[in-house]
Design a protein around this motif. Structure first.
Motif, PDB file in Angstrom:
ATOM      1  N   ASP A   1     -28.821 -40.327  14.814  1.00  0.00           N
ATOM      2  CA  ASP A   1     -30.235 -40.270  14.453  1.00  0.00           C
ATOM      3  C   ASP A   1     -30.467 -38.814  14.075  1.00  0.00           C
ATOM      4  OD1 ASP A   1     -32.935 -40.426  14.197  1.00  0.00           O
ATOM      5  OD2 ASP A   1     -33.355 -40.881  16.295  1.00  0.00           O
ATOM      6  N   ALA A   2     -30.629 -38.533  12.795  1.00  0.00           N
ATOM      7  CA  ALA A   2     -30.542 -37.165  12.269  1.00  0.00           C
ATOM      8  C   ALA A   2     -29.176 -36.618  12.717  1.00  0.00           C
ATOM      9  CB  ALA A   2     -31.716 -36.324  12.721  1.00  0.00           C
ATOM     10  N   ALA A   3     -29.155 -35.485  13.473  1.00  0.00           N
ATOM     11  CA  ALA A   3     -27.836 -34.940  13.846  1.00  0.00           C
ATOM     12  C   ALA A   3     -27.358 -35.444  15.200  1.00  0.00           C
ATOM     13  CB  ALA A   3     -27.915 -33.413  13.863  1.00  0.00           C
ATOM     14  N   THR A   4     -28.174 -36.218  15.892  1.00  0.00           N
ATOM     15  CA  THR A   4     -27.862 -36.571  17.283  1.00  0.00           C
ATOM     16  C   THR A   4     -27.126 -37.904  17.375  1.00  0.00           C
ATOM     17  OG1 THR A   4     -29.888 -35.454  17.936  1.00  0.00           O
ATOM     18  CG2 THR A   4     -28.881 -36.912  19.578  1.00  0.00           C
ATOM     19  N   PRO A   5     -25.925 -37.913  17.971  1.00  0.00           N
ATOM     20  CA  PRO A   5     -25.226 -39.195  18.150  1.00  0.00           C
ATOM     21  C   PRO A   5     -26.007 -40.099  19.115  1.00  0.00           C
ATOM     22  CG  PRO A   5     -23.775 -37.332  18.654  1.00  0.00           C
ATOM     23  CD  PRO A   5     -25.158 -36.782  18.518  1.00  0.00           C
ATOM     24  N   VAL A   6     -26.180 -41.357  18.711  1.00  0.00           N
ATOM     25  CA  VAL A   6     -26.891 -42.312  19.578  1.00  0.00           C
ATOM     26  C   VAL A   6     -26.034 -43.541  19.897  1.00  0.00           C
ATOM     27  CG1 VAL A   6     -29.221 -41.565  18.937  1.00  0.00           C
ATOM     28  CG2 VAL A   6     -28.082 -43.336  17.586  1.00  0.00           C
ATOM     29  N   ALA A   7     -24.930 -43.711  19.204  1.00  0.00           N
ATOM     30  CA  ALA A   7     -24.012 -44.818  19.526  1.00  0.00           C
ATOM     31  C   ALA A   7     -22.599 -44.369  19.182  1.00  0.00           C
ATOM     32  CB  ALA A   7     -24.374 -46.079  18.747  1.00  0.00           C
ATOM     33  N   HIS A   8     -21.636 -44.820  20.006  1.00  0.00           N
ATOM     34  CA  HIS A   8     -20.260 -44.335  19.860  1.00  0.00           C
ATOM     35  C   HIS A   8     -19.273 -45.379  20.357  1.00  0.00           C
ATOM     36  CE1 HIS A   8     -16.602 -42.413  21.525  1.00  0.00           C
ATOM     37  NE2 HIS A   8     -16.744 -41.528  20.556  1.00  0.00           N
ATOM     38  N   ALA A   9     -18.181 -45.538  19.649  1.00  0.00           N
ATOM     39  CA  ALA A   9     -17.038 -46.306  20.155  1.00  0.00           C
ATOM     40  C   ALA A   9     -15.763 -45.587  19.732  1.00  0.00           C
ATOM     41  CB  ALA A   9     -17.045 -47.731  19.610  1.00  0.00           C
ATOM     42  N   GLY A  10     -14.781 -45.573  20.635  1.00  0.00           N
ATOM     43  CA  GLY A  10     -13.474 -44.984  20.327  1.00  0.00           C
ATOM     44  C   GLY A  10     -12.437 -46.086  20.189  1.00  0.00           C
ATOM     45  N   ILE A  11     -11.479 -45.856  19.297  1.00  0.00           N
ATOM     46  CA  ILE A  11     -10.432 -46.857  19.033  1.00  0.00           C
ATOM     47  C   ILE A  11      -9.069 -46.173  19.082  1.00  0.00           C
ATOM     48  CG2 ILE A  11      -9.504 -48.517  17.361  1.00  0.00           C
ATOM     49  CD1 ILE A  11     -12.314 -48.557  16.039  1.00  0.00           C
ATOM     50  N   VAL A  12      -8.121 -46.832  19.747  1.00  0.00           N
ATOM     51  CA  VAL A  12      -6.710 -46.440  19.675  1.00  0.00           C
ATOM     52  C   VAL A  12      -5.919 -47.679  19.277  1.00  0.00           C
ATOM     53  CG1 VAL A  12      -4.682 -45.690  20.976  1.00  0.00           C
ATOM     54  CG2 VAL A  12      -6.893 -44.638  21.440  1.00  0.00           C
ATOM     55  N   ARG A  13      -5.098 -47.558  18.240  1.00  0.00           N
ATOM     56  CA  ARG A  13      -4.203 -48.681  17.903  1.00  0.00           C
ATOM     57  C   ARG A  13      -2.991 -48.606  18.826  1.00  0.00           C
ATOM     58  NH1 ARG A  13      -3.593 -47.130  11.697  1.00  0.00           N
ATOM     59  NH2 ARG A  13      -3.559 -45.117  12.773  1.00  0.00           N
ATOM     60  N   ARG A  14      -2.669 -49.742  19.427  1.00  0.00           N
ATOM     61  CA  ARG A  14      -1.476 -49.760  20.282  1.00  0.00           C
ATOM     62  C   ARG A  14      -0.940 -51.192  20.403  1.00  0.00           C
ATOM     63  NH1 ARG A  14      -2.362 -46.770  24.643  1.00  0.00           N
ATOM     64  NH2 ARG A  14      -4.535 -46.679  25.189  1.00  0.00           N
ATOM     65  N   PHE A  15       0.328 -51.264  20.815  1.00  0.00           N
ATOM     66  CA  PHE A  15       0.923 -52.567  21.099  1.00  0.00           C
ATOM     67  C   PHE A  15       0.745 -52.889  22.574  1.00  0.00           C
ATOM     68  CE2 PHE A  15       3.125 -51.697  17.140  1.00  0.00           C
ATOM     69  CZ  PHE A  15       3.112 -52.943  16.521  1.00  0.00           C
ATOM     70  N   LEU A  16       0.295 -54.094  22.848  1.00  0.00           N
ATOM     71  CA  LEU A  16       0.334 -54.636  24.205  1.00  0.00           C
ATOM     72  C   LEU A  16       1.578 -55.494  24.305  1.00  0.00           C
ATOM     73  CD1 LEU A  16      -3.340 -55.935  24.569  1.00  0.00           C
ATOM     74  CD2 LEU A  16      -2.447 -53.660  25.131  1.00  0.00           C
ATOM     75  N   ARG A  17       2.211 -55.486  25.486  1.00  0.00           N
ATOM     76  CA  ARG A  17       3.358 -56.373  25.706  1.00  0.00           C
ATOM     77  C   ARG A  17       2.888 -57.596  26.462  1.00  0.00           C
ATOM     78  NH1 ARG A  17       7.015 -54.500  29.207  1.00  0.00           N
ATOM     79  NH2 ARG A  17       5.673 -52.826  29.959  1.00  0.00           N
ATOM     80  N   ALA A  18       3.082 -58.746  25.868  1.00  0.00           N
ATOM     81  CA  ALA A  18       2.791 -59.991  26.582  1.00  0.00           C
ATOM     82  C   ALA A  18       3.952 -60.246  27.527  1.00  0.00           C
ATOM     83  CB  ALA A  18       2.639 -61.140  25.584  1.00  0.00           C
ATOM     84  N   LEU A  19       3.640 -60.426  28.817  1.00  0.00           N
ATOM     85  CA  LEU A  19       4.697 -60.610  29.828  1.00  0.00           C
ATOM     86  C   LEU A  19       4.771 -62.067  30.266  1.00  0.00           C
ATOM     87  CD1 LEU A  19       3.991 -57.432  31.995  1.00  0.00           C
ATOM     88  CD2 LEU A  19       5.686 -57.719  30.172  1.00  0.00           C
ATOM     89  N   PRO A  20       5.951 -62.623  30.551  1.00  0.00           N
ATOM     90  CA  PRO A  20       7.217 -61.885  30.647  1.00  0.00           C
ATOM     91  C   PRO A  20       8.031 -61.882  29.359  1.00  0.00           C
ATOM     92  CG  PRO A  20       7.515 -64.097  31.503  1.00  0.00           C
ATOM     93  CD  PRO A  20       6.071 -64.003  31.066  1.00  0.00           C
ATOM     94  N   ALA A  21       7.672 -62.636  28.374  1.00  0.00           N
ATOM     95  CA  ALA A  21       8.628 -62.867  27.282  1.00  0.00           C
ATOM     96  C   ALA A  21       8.129 -62.430  25.902  1.00  0.00           C
ATOM     97  CB  ALA A  21       8.982 -64.361  27.243  1.00  0.00           C
ATOM     98  N   GLY A  22       7.006 -61.734  25.836  1.00  0.00           N
ATOM     99  CA  GLY A  22       6.496 -61.320  24.532  1.00  0.00           C
ATOM    100  C   GLY A  22       5.676 -62.426  23.895  1.00  0.00           C
TER     101      GLY A  22
END
Ligand SMILES: CC(C)(COP(=O)(O)OP(=O)(O)OC[C@H]1O[C@@H](n2cnc3c(N)ncnc32)[C@H](O)[C@@H]1OP(=O)(O)O)[C@@H](O)C(=O)NCCC(=O)NCCS
Length: 185
Positions: free
Chosen positions: A56-77
């Protein structure tokens, strides 16, 4: 409130000076954990790879961060590539106006643009209704092995929410346990 400006920024392209106002927003939104966001530290665990921000003008009013990564499904992928989303925050003065929902829609748009198959969020049970209202789906009975913000290993049974991005949700692995071999965002 003036019209909001939205941005999507890679972490190395965000000016140092941008972190102070983002940390202040996060401290306001996560009031019980405000100490995490002192000294312009705009992250709690893993630093985001990219951030979606509304100002809103220069002031952040909403934010989300994202990291791309692999999750391992256990036990067999199989391993599954996700956009791991965290630091989801709306300024308390702007709550309940649909801003959080708009934020999460932008997050999904970003993941689609990046060709990431799924969005992924671990959340507290209290905020699950927010993610549901924004169109995210809870994976029933799923546990996530993760590294918390204190670098401790944890088996987390908090709600695990996913959203289709580049692939339909029907392509999500059927496993009940996933390993996220990195810190919470
Ligand atoms: C969760 C949060 C991002 C929601 O932002 P918002 O802009 O108020 O969300 P919206 O206006 O789009 O809400 C849409 C709907 O989601 C639900 N909802 C919103 N906030 C909620 C919350 N904190 N808990 C449970 N449900 C919530 C409501 O059904 C809401 O509809 P309503 O306003 O008609 O009641 C905001 O409350 C926030 O920043 N909270 C603190 C940080 C946090 O908990 N982040 C999530 C961590 S996983």
């Amino acid at each position: 409130m003036t019209e909001l400006t939205w941005s999507v920024s890679w972490e190395t392209e965000l000016a140092d000076a941008a972190h102070g106002p983002l940390a202040a927003l996060l401290a306001r939104a996560y009031a019980g954990h405000a100490a995490r966001f002192t000294d312009g530290r705009s992250w709690a665990g893993a630093r985001p790879e990219l951030r979606v921000v509304a100002r809103d003008a220069a002031t952040p009013v909403a934010h989300a961060g994202i990291v791309r990564r692999f999750l391992r499904a256990l036990p067999a992928g199989p391993d599954v590539l996700v956009g791991d989303v965290g630091l989801v925050a709306v300024d308390p003065e702007h709550h309940h106006r649909g801003l959080g929902t708009a934020l999460m829609a932008r997050v999904v748009d970003v993941l689609v643009d990046l060709d990431v198959p799924f969005g992924f969020v671990s959340c507290g049970p209290d905020v699950e209704p927010f993610y549901r209202a924004a169109g995210w789906t809870r994976l029933p009975g799923v546990a996530v092995h993760l590294i918390d913000t204190h670098h401790r290993l944890r088996a987390d049974t908090d709600p695990t929410m996913v959203h289709a991005a580049g692939r339909p949700l029907s392509a999500w692995p059927a496993a009940q346990v996933f390993a996220r071999d990195g810190q919470l965002v």
